[in-house]
Design a protein around this motif. Structure first.
Motif, PDB file in Angstrom:
ATOM      1  N   THR A 107       0.843  -1.194   0.000  1.00 26.36           N
ATOM      2  CA  THR A 107       0.000   0.000   0.000  1.00 26.36           C
ATOM      3  C   THR A 107       0.876   1.240   0.000  1.00 26.36           C
ATOM      4  OG1 THR A 107      -1.748   1.217   1.156  1.00 26.36           O
ATOM      5  CG2 THR A 107      -0.164   0.039   2.526  1.00 26.36           C
ATOM      6  N   SER A 158      -3.200  -4.080   4.007  1.00 28.13           N
ATOM      7  CA  SER A 158      -4.140  -3.536   3.036  1.00 28.13           C
ATOM      8  C   SER A 158      -4.548  -4.637   2.069  1.00 28.13           C
ATOM      9  CB  SER A 158      -3.508  -2.384   2.253  1.00 28.13           C
ATOM     10  OG  SER A 158      -4.351  -1.978   1.186  1.00 28.13           O
ATOM     11  N   TYR A 182      -8.117  -1.195   4.606  1.00 23.19           N
ATOM     12  CA  TYR A 182      -6.871  -0.959   5.359  1.00 23.19           C
ATOM     13  C   TYR A 182      -7.142  -1.089   6.852  1.00 23.19           C
ATOM     14  CZ  TYR A 182      -2.801   1.873   6.898  1.00 23.19           C
ATOM     15  OH  TYR A 182      -1.655   2.350   7.489  1.00 23.19           O
TER      16      TYR A 182
END
Length: 714
Positions: A70, A196, A240
């Motif tokens: 991420t 994530s 997330y």
């Protein structure tokens, strides 16, 4: 983890809350159902998820083992501080603009728009370079939503479910539901490492792998947050987790995921694709239909002929790629008076001797062998028989036998080499020559021959992108923006033209393309047994009024099979094709009855809400079980129930509770045997005769109120 309520707005039955961290000046967005606002736990411990996710080249990447998984919460995000918030209102809409700024005088404007009467809002982000130097972007989100779930302290184990819509060719829209625990979206023991679940699509087929959609459900509170992106290129979503709250963001596919970065020069700006957001107490069907209702905003300028959702006949499965003046004339006379509005000439009208049609895309010269009198004679024949002529183009590509395939200076390249994807190359829509060429070959052509319907097909993907810009991903974004501008040019010059969005069936079923077209091919599952499963899936992604469903009619079809094929189309728009010359009188009676039934239910398809009953269908190619779709018209005066049985073990009878207090009565039935269907005390029952049967029932209201029973999910 200190946070304060910055502002709050009520939008229909939703409350939008902006929370701010007074020390970092970070602002986050939270959506809650209005009647649950008092249940928000303001002491829940989590770091505010920033309103906008952005990454600038040169800034520190995020920690917590994040890089490569991420780009969220980098130093770039931390450098932006809240500056102000203001609201612009008129009688029909409200826009909430939140402004952030960093020390380099880079400004980000987060705009949340709401139109009166809708049950979702639209969000996008604009980044403006007001500094004196260039800024190199490698990530920009359309939205970021945090604080999930706000109704309970702690990390809420066994509570959060993630819904996505998986998709592949001829198998679109399969609901995939997994727990946060299954996706390893629990916080670590120390809250240090981040995770994530980043997913999306890379290329120019936006509905490939997944639809640009995600929903998160709090199963204890029966609340769902749902989001849909409107973008025809590479996109991503990210769920997330680092602490007690889950966050979700999405937008352009970033540098890691989508090969995208770009340079923003002084006084330049970039606006992200729009995202539709909603929150609701209810199930996944209710949440998705709140999002798809937003698609209706783009349909106010459709040609008037589309008002009553007319029927299409596409000749592809009649001529199998060899349309001609002779068979179009025969078709026109055969279909005269059958209630068909559009007769579409599909691929093959441009076939040249020795080249065929599949490999000859791009030159668009009318075949003198197939149409010795030109296309004007064919379109006149169609109109004389009371129908509007339509034509097929795959206007963005070229194929190997076409002369245009060799015009490499006008085609997209990667690493200086034309992009060959299967048997396709791609026009460069940033090239003025291409716009002029296609304006003549498509727009002038449609005007000259009097076509009122354009089927735009698209049968390959550009992939990660093309040369000409800072990155391959930016090249892809620019190309698709330019193509959509050309599509708008077609609409502007031919405002009464009906445009069909087709991409090997359903590869472009996302809001930005749906907003530029009247309807779309639902899938390439042309005559497969899984058609009703896919068609039902798509009620969660597009409006049924825009979902064109094939019914391929064969001379060997039994009454049972013909009814199955026709009932499939009642889950959207009817598109007929097939061996219509060879149907006998009894077969035609079945088809005619189906056409007449569709006319009676089109208002329900146009405006309404859908509810699915039945077990989960595991195999689409070998389906077992059954499904029933209940669709209730917006004014609740009518309802439609569509039954399908598949293989495997089946119950003796399907019961669907359509109301209480005897709200509806049966108005009409389309089935093999009307005696199989009864309505008693609000329960509609269908006595099953065997596998792969179908029936449809039109119900009319006899009372004022309605009640929709609980139902199973797909």
């Amino acid at each position: 983890m200190t946070k304060e309520l910055l502002s709050q707005y009520t939008l229909n039955d939703m409350i939008v809350q902006y929370w701010i961290d007074p020390s970092s000046h970070q602002v986050g967005l939270l959506l809650v159902p209005a009647n649950l606002a008092a249940k928000v736990d303001t002491d829940k411990e989590y770091v505010i998820d920033p309103l906008i996710q952005v990454k600038l080249v040169g800034d520190d990447y995020p920690g917590g083992f994040a890089q490569g998984r991420t780009m969220r919460n980098s130093q770039s995000v931390k450098d932006f501080r809240y500056e102000k918030q203001y609201v612009i209102e008129d009688e029909q809409s409200s826009r909430i603009i939140t402004v952030l700024r960093n020390e380099k005088n880079l400004v980000m404007e987060h705009m949340l728009s709401y139109c009166t009467g809708f049950e979702a809002c639209e969000v996008n982000t604009t980044i403006i370079n007001k500094g004196i130097g260039e800024v190199h972007l490698e990530m920009l989100s359309s939205f970021s939503l945090g604080g999930i779930t706000p109704f309970e302290k702690g990390d809420t184990p066994f509570t959060l479910m993630i819904h996505r819509l998986r998709s592949k060719w001829s198998n679109e829209g399969r609901l995939d539901t997994r727990s946060a625990e299954d996706l390893q979206l629990e916080p670590s023991w120390s809250r240090h490492g981040v995770h994530s679940e980043r997913f999306g699509q890379v290329g120019s087929l936006p509905v490939r792998g997944f639809f640009p959609f995600v929903a998160i459900e709090d199963t204890k509170r029966n609340v769902i947050w749902a989001v849909q992106l409107a973008h025809s290129g590479s996109w991503q979503m990210e769920i997330y987790r680092q602490d007690d709250a889950l966050s979700v963001s999405g937008g352009l596919a970033d540098r890691e995921f989508g090969h995208w970065d770009m340079i923003l020069r002084p006084n330049e700006e970039l606006t992200s694709p729009s995202a539709y957001l909603t929150v609701v107490e209810g199930d996944i069907d209710r949440a998705t239909q709140r999002l798809t209702s937003m698609h209706g905003k783009s349909l106010t300028q459709l040609p008037k002929v589309e008002e009553d959702l007319p029927i299409i006949f596409n000749e592809y499965f009649t001529t199998m790629g060899v349309p001609s003046h002779e068979n179009i004339l025969l078709l026109s006379n055969k279909l005269k008076g059958k209630g068909i509005t559009y007769l579409v000439i599909d691929a093959g009208w441009y076939a040249e001797e020795g080249k065929g049609w599949e490999d000859n895309i791009g030159d668009w010269n009318i075949s003198p062998e197939l149409f010795p009198q030109g296309l004007e004679a064919a379109t006149q024949d169609i109109r004389k028989c009371g129908m509007i002529p339509g034509i097929w183009f795959e206007l963005e590509t070229c194929a190997p036998s076409a002369e245009a395939y060799s015009w490499t200076e006008h085609l997209l390249q990667r690493d200086g080499i034309p992009i060959n994807s299967g048997k396709r190359r791609f026009w460069n829509f940033m090239d003025p020559f291409v716009i002029e060429y296609l304006s003549d070959k498509v727009i002038a052509f449609l005007r000259k021959y009097g076509f009122g319907y354009l089927k735009i097909d698209y049968n390959e993907t550009i992939g990660i992108g093309c040369d000409g810009f800072e990155s391959l991903g930016e090249g892809l974004r620019q190309q698709l923006t330019a193509f959509q501008a050309f599509l708008q040019k077609i609409r502007d010059e031919l405002p009464e033209l009906v445009i069909e969005n087709c991409s090997s069936g359903g590869h472009r079923l996302e809001p930005s393309m749906m907003g530029l077209t009247s309807l779309a091919s639902f899938s390439d599952a042309h005559e497969e047994l899984e058609i009703p499963i896919i068609a039902a899936n798509l009620h969660r992604a597009i409006l049924p009024r825009q979902s064109q469903i094939w019914a391929v009619l064969r001379k060997e079809d039994s009454k049972k099979r013909l009814i199955y094929s026709m009932v499939n189309t009642f889950l959207g728009r009817v598109c007929l094709t097939g061996e219509i010359y060879d149907l006998d009188k009894e077969q035609w009676n079945v088809v005619d009855e189906g056409i007449n039934f569709y006319r009676r239910i089109s208002a329900i398809i146009k405006e309404g809400l859908s509810y699915r009953y039945g077990p989960v269908i595991n195999s689409y190619r070998h389906p077992e079980g059954w499904q029933a779709m209940l669709r209730v018209r917006s004014d609740q005066l009518e309802a439609l129930v569509v039954f399908h049985t598949f293989g495997g073990h089946l119950p003796e009878q399907i019961d669907v509770q359509v109301s209480i207090d005897k709200k509806y009565e049966i108005e009409a039935i389309y089935a093999e045997d009307h005696k199989d269907i009864t309505l008693h005390e609000g329960v509609l029952s269908y006595k099953i005769k065997g596998d792969f049967h179908a029936a449809a029932v039109l119900l009319r209201s006899i009372q004022a109120n309605t009640h929709i029973a609980d139902h199973n999910q797909i």
